[in-house]
Design an enzyme around this catalytic site. Structure first.
Site, PDB file in Angstrom:
ATOM      1  N   HIS A  96       0.855  -1.188   0.000  1.00 31.33           N
ATOM      2  CA  HIS A  96       0.000   0.000   0.000  1.00 31.33           C
ATOM      3  C   HIS A  96       0.885   1.230   0.000  1.00 31.33           C
ATOM      4  CE1 HIS A  96      -3.054   2.908   1.271  1.00 31.33           C
ATOM      5  NE2 HIS A  96      -3.946   2.019   0.867  1.00 31.33           N
ATOM      6  N   ASP A 103      -7.857  -4.233  -0.525  1.00 28.14           N
ATOM      7  CA  ASP A 103      -8.387  -4.709  -1.799  1.00 28.14           C
ATOM      8  C   ASP A 103      -8.335  -6.222  -1.913  1.00 28.14           C
ATOM      9  OD1 ASP A 103      -8.816  -2.049  -2.829  1.00 28.14           O
ATOM     10  OD2 ASP A 103      -6.637  -1.922  -2.970  1.00 28.14           O
TER      11      ASP A 103
END
Length: 179
Positions: free
Chosen positions: A68, A125
């Site tokens: 991320h 996600d």
């Protein structure tokens, strides 16, 4: 959304632009890309080969749903969704080949020095794609569902632009560095 809202555009236009901006695989469409990748991997037996490809600097394959830009360790939101995914799998009997592939990838990456040393942990996600798929939500609806939670905030920002007499059009700064 803010850039378009700053032009004085109708809220439908501003919200639509926010949706369009989210759709890409680097943002709101990332969970859809995770599922597409799990489908491409196809079975638990293929996971090791794809992990090897992800670690190969000469291969352009990237493991979707890991790492991320902001969270340089385990995304705290991902921990919550991991628990939710496990609860749904047990309580609703939501188990599938995709979930098995995802579990194998997760177990491998969380114990592999390559991923650990690069802070490549499962992100939000990775889990949202699996949860939405297990709940039989079509991939084409992932981004619209992602948008639902943001719409109230977007509308609040649109209202702020309308009410602030000093607001100006948003002009992102760019510096041309070409010839």
């Amino acid at each position: 959304m803010r850039g378009v809202a700053s032009t004085g555009a109708h809220p439908y236009v501003a919200i639509s632009s926010g949706i369009a901006a989210l759709w890409g695989r680097a943002h709101g469409g990332a969970n859809e890309s995770v599922i597409a990748q799990l489908e491409m991997i196809g079975s638990v037996e293929n996971v090791d080969a794809f992990i090897k490809r992800a670690k190969d600097p000469n291969d352009d394959f990237h493991l979707m749903g890991f790492g991320h830009r902001v969270y340089k360790n385990f995304d705290p939101r991902a921990r919550i969704l991991k628990e939710l995914q496990d609860e749904l799998r047990i309580e609703l009997g939501l188990d599938s080949e995709l979930m098995a592939i995802a579990r194998k990838i997760e177990e491998t990456a969380l114990s592999d020095e390559y991923f650990i040393s690069r802070n490549l942990y499962p992100n939000i996600d990775f889990y949202t794609g699996i949860i939405l798929t297990a709940l039989k939500i079509p991939k084409s609806m992932f981004t619209p569902i992602f948008v639902i939670g943001r719409t109230v905030g977007w509308l609040s920002q649109w209202i702020e632009f309308k009410q602030d007499p000093t607001s100006k059009i948003a002009r992102p700064r760019q510096l041309y560095t070409g010839e």
